[in-house]
Design an enzyme around this catalytic site. Structure first.
Site, short mmCIF file in Angstrom:
data_model
loop_
_atom_site.label_atom_id
_atom_site.label_comp_id
_atom_site.label_asym_id
_atom_site.label_seq_id
_atom_site.Cartn_x
_atom_site.Cartn_y
_atom_site.Cartn_z
N GLN A 124 53.31 45.21 76.60
CA GLN A 124 52.42 44.53 77.54
C GLN A 124 51.55 43.52 76.81
O GLN A 124 51.10 43.78 75.69
CB GLN A 124 51.54 45.58 78.23
CG GLN A 124 50.88 45.05 79.47
CD GLN A 124 50.36 46.16 80.37
OE1 GLN A 124 50.92 47.24 80.38
NE2 GLN A 124 49.31 45.91 81.09
N SER A 129 55.38 50.30 72.63
CA SER A 129 54.84 50.85 73.87
C SER A 129 55.83 50.64 75.02
O SER A 129 56.91 51.22 75.02
CB SER A 129 53.46 50.24 74.15
OG SER A 129 52.85 50.86 75.25
N LEU A 130 55.50 49.78 75.99
CA LEU A 130 56.44 49.47 77.07
C LEU A 130 57.81 49.08 76.53
O LEU A 130 58.85 49.41 77.11
CB LEU A 130 55.85 48.32 77.91
CG LEU A 130 56.84 47.58 78.81
CD1 LEU A 130 57.24 48.45 79.99
CD2 LEU A 130 56.25 46.26 79.27
N ARG A 174 54.78 53.69 85.89
CA ARG A 174 53.99 53.89 84.67
C ARG A 174 52.78 52.96 84.66
O ARG A 174 51.64 53.38 84.40
CB ARG A 174 54.88 53.61 83.45
CG ARG A 174 54.20 53.74 82.08
CD ARG A 174 55.24 53.41 81.01
NE ARG A 174 54.75 53.57 79.64
CZ ARG A 174 54.24 52.59 78.89
NH1 ARG A 174 54.13 51.36 79.39
NH2 ARG A 174 53.85 52.83 77.65
N HIS A 179 46.88 54.25 75.61
CA HIS A 179 47.21 55.06 74.43
C HIS A 179 46.01 55.86 73.91
O HIS A 179 45.82 56.00 72.70
CB HIS A 179 47.83 54.19 73.32
CG HIS A 179 49.11 53.56 73.76
ND1 HIS A 179 50.24 54.30 74.05
CD2 HIS A 179 49.43 52.27 74.02
CE1 HIS A 179 51.20 53.48 74.45
NE2 HIS A 179 50.73 52.25 74.47
N GLN A 219 53.73 59.34 74.87
CA GLN A 219 53.42 57.98 74.42
C GLN A 219 52.25 57.36 75.19
O GLN A 219 51.47 56.58 74.65
CB GLN A 219 54.68 57.12 74.58
CG GLN A 219 54.60 55.76 73.94
CD GLN A 219 55.21 54.69 74.83
OE1 GLN A 219 54.77 54.49 75.96
NE2 GLN A 219 56.20 54.00 74.32
#
Length: 311
Positions: free
Chosen positions: A11, A91-92, A116, A200, A249
């Protein structure tokens, strides 16, 4: 022989127009965008190519749009005969890596990341949480700054991006205090980021639980290529660990620097950033000067990368 890893952005990489040149030039890319629109029930091309930027910046839109652009570009590389030895994503971007490795269908992944994004955004009310970046402060000092600031609320390391950049996440007061302490410790820069949620961090654990219910609906397949998990900086050892690591995550630190080192230790000498932006290339450059960095986000960078891979 080059040893190639494909890495996929997270992101923040989004911009209006991403993926358009590929859709205009390659049927495989167009097909990915069509599948996204069919799966989500709105026009992904319109969102990515026309915006407006405010709409694209909404987390529940950002996540599926970056995934779509990244997978479309991956399909073009594959069509040109280029495949990786290892895949990973920030991440993503880990979802793009799992789609590339055949673990999750694109249609399932695009629905999951939309949910998500929605759950991550909704978990903490606006204005309660934030994130901050430290430039030029050692990992142990960042951890200590968080520990000292924790009397003001939740604050934790969120992204270990490179030896010189670490991002923290948590409650606004605690993050601001950690920034003060980081500056006292000698950080070259420490600044609160313009983000809408404390990504996170443990504050998002509830979002992870909801995500787990979405992942229960998804059929998972064997890995075509090894994938490195953000949470552990290790290869996924089985399909059965995918759900647990993706749930974790959401509220755990992203070990990107460690993941890149793991790939380099495996002999990877060429990293191709597949998708919008060049953030990952910037991080990897800080981790190793010995590797070749390429990226594909438009036709010009595709031609450059294809030439480099064929040399």
């Amino acid at each position: 022989m080059k040893k190639i890893a494909f890495v996929f952005p997270g992101q923040g990489a989004q911009y209006v127009g991403m993926g358009k040149e590929f859709v205009d030039n390659f049927k495989v890319a167009n097909d990915v965008f069509e599948k996204a629109s069919d799966s989500l029930g709105y026009d992904m091309k319109k969102l990515c190519f026309e915006g407006p930027e405010e709409e694209l910046k909404k987390t529940e839109n950002t996540q599926p749009s970056i995934l779509t652009a990244s997978v479309a570009i991956y399909e073009v590389l594959k069509e040109h005969g280029h495949v990786p030895e290892i895949v990973a994503g920030l991440s993503l971007g880990e979802y793009s890596a799992l789609v590339a490795s055949g673990v999750m269908s694109f249609e399932d992944a695009v629905k999951v990341v939309r949910a998500r994004g929605k759950y991550m955004q909704e978990e903490v009310p606006l204005g309660v949480g934030t994130m901050a970046a430290f430039i030029g402060l050692e990992r142990d000092k960042v951890i200590e700054a968080c520990e000292r600031a924790s009397e003001f609320g939740v604050v934790e390391p969120a992204n270990y991006n490179s030896p010189v950049q670490i991002v923290i996440s948590g409650e606004v007061k605690a993050v601001e205090k950690a920034v003060e302490i980081g500056k006292e410790f000698g950080a070259k820069r420490a600044m609160v980021l313009n983000v809408s949620a404390p990504f996170h961090s443990s504050m998002l654990r509830g979002a992870g639980d909801k995500l787990g219910l979405e992942l229960d609906k998804v059929e998972l397949n064997d890995f075509v290529y090894p994938v490195i998990a953000n949470v552990t900086a290790e290869y996924y050892d089985s399909v059965s660990s995918v759900k647990e690591l993706l749930v974790g995550q959401v509220s755990s630190s992203v070990l990107w620097e460690d993941s890149v080192k793991k790939m380099i230790d495996a002999g990877i000498d060429t990293f191709v950033e597949v998708g919008p932006g060049k953030a990952l290339s910037g991080f990897i450059k800080r981790i190793s000067r010995e590797v070749t960095l390429l990226n594909v986000e438009d036709m010009a960078s595709l031609e450059k990368t294809l030439k480099a891979l064929e040399d």
